[in-house]
Design a protein around this motif. Structure first.
Motif, PDB file in Angstrom:
ATOM      1  N   PHE A 112       0.832  -1.195   0.000  1.00  0.00           N
ATOM      2  CA  PHE A 112       0.000   0.000   0.000  1.00  0.00           C
ATOM      3  C   PHE A 112       0.871   1.252   0.000  1.00  0.00           C
ATOM      4  O   PHE A 112       0.583   2.223  -0.709  1.00  0.00           O
ATOM      5  N   GLY A 113       1.947   1.242   0.799  1.00  0.00           N
ATOM      6  CA  GLY A 113       2.833   2.398   0.855  1.00  0.00           C
ATOM      7  C   GLY A 113       3.460   2.706  -0.489  1.00  0.00           C
ATOM      8  O   GLY A 113       3.523   3.871  -0.915  1.00  0.00           O
ATOM      9  N   ILE A 114       3.919   1.670  -1.178  1.00  0.00           N
ATOM     10  CA  ILE A 114       4.505   1.859  -2.518  1.00  0.00           C
ATOM     11  C   ILE A 114       3.438   2.368  -3.482  1.00  0.00           C
ATOM     12  O   ILE A 114       3.693   3.272  -4.297  1.00  0.00           O
ATOM     13  N   THR A 115       2.243   1.805  -3.400  1.00  0.00           N
ATOM     14  CA  THR A 115       1.142   2.249  -4.259  1.00  0.00           C
ATOM     15  C   THR A 115       0.818   3.710  -4.000  1.00  0.00           C
ATOM     16  O   THR A 115       0.609   4.490  -4.932  1.00  0.00           O
ATOM     17  N   LEU A 116       0.766   4.103  -2.732  1.00  0.00           N
ATOM     18  CA  LEU A 116       0.506   5.509  -2.393  1.00  0.00           C
ATOM     19  C   LEU A 116       1.561   6.420  -3.015  1.00  0.00           C
ATOM     20  O   LEU A 116       1.230   7.461  -3.607  1.00  0.00           O
ATOM     21  N   LEU A 117       2.818   6.041  -2.900  1.00  0.00           N
ATOM     22  CA  LEU A 117       3.892   6.875  -3.456  1.00  0.00           C
ATOM     23  C   LEU A 117       3.779   6.961  -4.970  1.00  0.00           C
ATOM     24  O   LEU A 117       4.047   8.013  -5.569  1.00  0.00           O
ATOM     25  N   GLU A 118       3.357   5.879  -5.605  1.00  0.00           N
ATOM     26  CA  GLU A 118       3.155   5.892  -7.058  1.00  0.00           C
ATOM     27  C   GLU A 118       1.995   6.817  -7.434  1.00  0.00           C
ATOM     28  O   GLU A 118       2.086   7.584  -8.401  1.00  0.00           O
ATOM     29  N   VAL A 119       0.918   6.736  -6.664  1.00  0.00           N
ATOM     30  CA  VAL A 119      -0.247   7.587  -6.911  1.00  0.00           C
ATOM     31  C   VAL A 119       0.124   9.071  -6.801  1.00  0.00           C
ATOM     32  O   VAL A 119      -0.315   9.900  -7.604  1.00  0.00           O
ATOM     33  N   MET A 120       0.947   9.403  -5.834  1.00  0.00           N
ATOM     34  CA  MET A 120       1.277  10.800  -5.582  1.00  0.00           C
ATOM     35  C   MET A 120       2.392  11.332  -6.488  1.00  0.00           C
ATOM     36  O   MET A 120       2.413  12.518  -6.821  1.00  0.00           O
ATOM     37  N   THR A 121       3.317  10.491  -6.883  1.00  0.00           N
ATOM     38  CA  THR A 121       4.442  10.962  -7.702  1.00  0.00           C
ATOM     39  C   THR A 121       4.252  10.667  -9.192  1.00  0.00           C
ATOM     40  O   THR A 121       4.905  11.302 -10.032  1.00  0.00           O
ATOM     41  N   PHE A 130      15.004   4.260 -11.027  1.00  0.00           N
ATOM     42  CA  PHE A 130      15.228   3.533  -9.779  1.00  0.00           C
ATOM     43  C   PHE A 130      16.137   2.329 -10.013  1.00  0.00           C
ATOM     44  O   PHE A 130      16.000   1.599 -10.988  1.00  0.00           O
ATOM     45  N   ASN A 131      17.076   2.145  -9.099  1.00  0.00           N
ATOM     46  CA  ASN A 131      18.053   1.060  -9.197  1.00  0.00           C
ATOM     47  C   ASN A 131      18.464   0.639  -7.795  1.00  0.00           C
ATOM     48  O   ASN A 131      17.751   0.928  -6.832  1.00  0.00           O
ATOM     49  N   GLU A 132      19.598  -0.016  -7.669  1.00  0.00           N
ATOM     50  CA  GLU A 132      20.035  -0.488  -6.348  1.00  0.00           C
ATOM     51  C   GLU A 132      20.286   0.662  -5.381  1.00  0.00           C
ATOM     52  O   GLU A 132      20.151   0.507  -4.170  1.00  0.00           O
ATOM     53  N   ASP A 133      20.661   1.810  -5.905  1.00  0.00           N
ATOM     54  CA  ASP A 133      20.984   2.954  -5.047  1.00  0.00           C
ATOM     55  C   ASP A 133      19.796   3.875  -4.795  1.00  0.00           C
ATOM     56  O   ASP A 133      19.818   4.680  -3.868  1.00  0.00           O
ATOM     57  N   LEU A 134      18.781   3.781  -5.646  1.00  0.00           N
ATOM     58  CA  LEU A 134      17.628   4.666  -5.505  1.00  0.00           C
ATOM     59  C   LEU A 134      16.345   3.893  -5.779  1.00  0.00           C
ATOM     60  O   LEU A 134      16.170   3.327  -6.847  1.00  0.00           O
ATOM     61  N   SER A 135      15.467   3.881  -4.782  1.00  0.00           N
ATOM     62  CA  SER A 135      14.160   3.245  -4.918  1.00  0.00           C
ATOM     63  C   SER A 135      13.082   4.317  -4.825  1.00  0.00           C
ATOM     64  O   SER A 135      13.364   5.472  -4.460  1.00  0.00           O
ATOM     65  N   LEU A 136      11.846   3.956  -5.120  1.00  0.00           N
ATOM     66  CA  LEU A 136      10.737   4.899  -4.972  1.00  0.00           C
ATOM     67  C   LEU A 136      10.620   5.343  -3.520  1.00  0.00           C
ATOM     68  O   LEU A 136      10.381   6.514  -3.227  1.00  0.00           O
ATOM     69  N   HIS A 137      10.793   4.398  -2.594  1.00  0.00           N
ATOM     70  CA  HIS A 137      10.750   4.728  -1.164  1.00  0.00           C
ATOM     71  C   HIS A 137      11.822   5.760  -0.810  1.00  0.00           C
ATOM     72  O   HIS A 137      11.535   6.769  -0.155  1.00  0.00           O
ATOM     73  N   GLY A 180       3.197   7.248   3.029  1.00  0.00           N
ATOM     74  CA  GLY A 180       3.742   6.278   2.083  1.00  0.00           C
ATOM     75  C   GLY A 180       5.112   5.778   2.486  1.00  0.00           C
ATOM     76  O   GLY A 180       5.413   4.580   2.390  1.00  0.00           O
ATOM     77  N   VAL A 181       5.952   6.686   2.947  1.00  0.00           N
ATOM     78  CA  VAL A 181       7.302   6.317   3.389  1.00  0.00           C
ATOM     79  C   VAL A 181       7.229   5.434   4.633  1.00  0.00           C
ATOM     80  O   VAL A 181       7.937   4.426   4.744  1.00  0.00           O
ATOM     81  N   SER A 182       6.358   5.798   5.569  1.00  0.00           N
ATOM     82  CA  SER A 182       6.229   5.025   6.809  1.00  0.00           C
ATOM     83  C   SER A 182       5.705   3.618   6.543  1.00  0.00           C
ATOM     84  O   SER A 182       6.125   2.664   7.203  1.00  0.00           O
ATOM     85  N   CYS A 183       4.800   3.488   5.587  1.00  0.00           N
ATOM     86  CA  CYS A 183       4.242   2.167   5.272  1.00  0.00           C
ATOM     87  C   CYS A 183       5.240   1.276   4.546  1.00  0.00           C
ATOM     88  O   CYS A 183       5.151   0.048   4.642  1.00  0.00           O
ATOM     89  N   SER A 184       6.182   1.884   3.813  1.00  0.00           N
ATOM     90  CA  SER A 184       7.096   1.091   2.979  1.00  0.00           C
ATOM     91  C   SER A 184       8.501   0.983   3.566  1.00  0.00           C
ATOM     92  O   SER A 184       9.479   0.805   2.840  1.00  0.00           O
TER      93      SER A 184
END
Length: 211
Positions: A112-121, A130-137, A180-184
């Motif tokens: 849900f947290g990842i989905t929320l971040l996708e919805v907002m961004t 996004f890669n090993e050094d940078l994720s959506l979270h 979103g960050v707290s959930c993920s």
């Protein structure tokens, strides 16, 4: 469903319609309420196991419905022989599933947290940036609290006429990204409870509707 999936609204290259901020928050509330029901109010506790925008369907009134229970499991049982191992879709499945952990309600909270971040961004967790050094979270976490406006999908932001209203809207955006960050979070024990998510999102909606 008449309005297809949330994924279609976020990423369709053919549609000219985009979701407003209020629509996005309302959809997130609908999904959070559905997950809260599965985890805390259903006669049997169920983990959905594959929560993502393509499994969130929108009806005529743009009310969100969680669909595709193909990976769902009654928690505390192994009746569907799917109690360990990787579950869900890459990008939305919590890291502990990749380590063979049993399905837990906290896994749905991560999705849900990842989905929320996708919805907002407007960015998928599997986007090329996004890669090993940078994720959506991490992308969202790094924006807190002063750069959140810069990562929000442009279609979600309506310019406010007064400084006070703009400040309130920015505070709502920060609060939403914080959820979103707290959930993920990687650690299941650090994730926000879905009941708390429902309460916080409802508060954000109330503030936005008063602007």
């Amino acid at each position: 469903m008449p309005n297809e999936s949330l994924h279609d609204w976020l990423h369709s290259s053919t549609s000219t319609q985009r979701l407003s901020l209020l629509q996005r928050i309302n959809i997130l509330i609908d999904v959070a309420i559905a997950v809260n029901y599965l985890h805390n109010h259903c006669p049997i506790t169920i983990s959905h196991g594959d929560l993502k925008p393509s499994n969130i369907l929108l009806d005529d009134d743009m009310v969100a419905h969680v669909g595709d229970f193909g990976l769902a499991q009654i928690l505390g049982t192994d009746s569907n022989n799917n109690s360990t191992g990787v579950k869900g879709t890459i990008g939305y499945a919590p890291p502990e599933y990749g380590l063979g952990s049993e399905m837990r309600s906290s896994g749905d909270v991560y999705s849900f947290g990842i989905t929320l971040l996708e919805v907002m961004t407007g960015k998928k967790p599997t986007d090329d940036i996004f890669n090993e050094d940078l994720s959506l979270h991490k992308f969202a976490s790094m924006s807190l609290p002063d750069q959140v406006v810069n990562i929000i999908d442009d279609a979600a932001i309506v310019e406010q006429r007064t400084e006070v209203k703009a400040k309130k809207m920015e505070e709502c955006l920060v609060s939403t990204i914080h959820i979103g960050v707290s959930c993920s979070m990687d650690s299941p024990t650090q994730r926000m409870s879905i009941e708390h998510v429902v309460h916080e999102l409802q508060h954000i909606l109330d503030v936005l509707q008063s602007i």
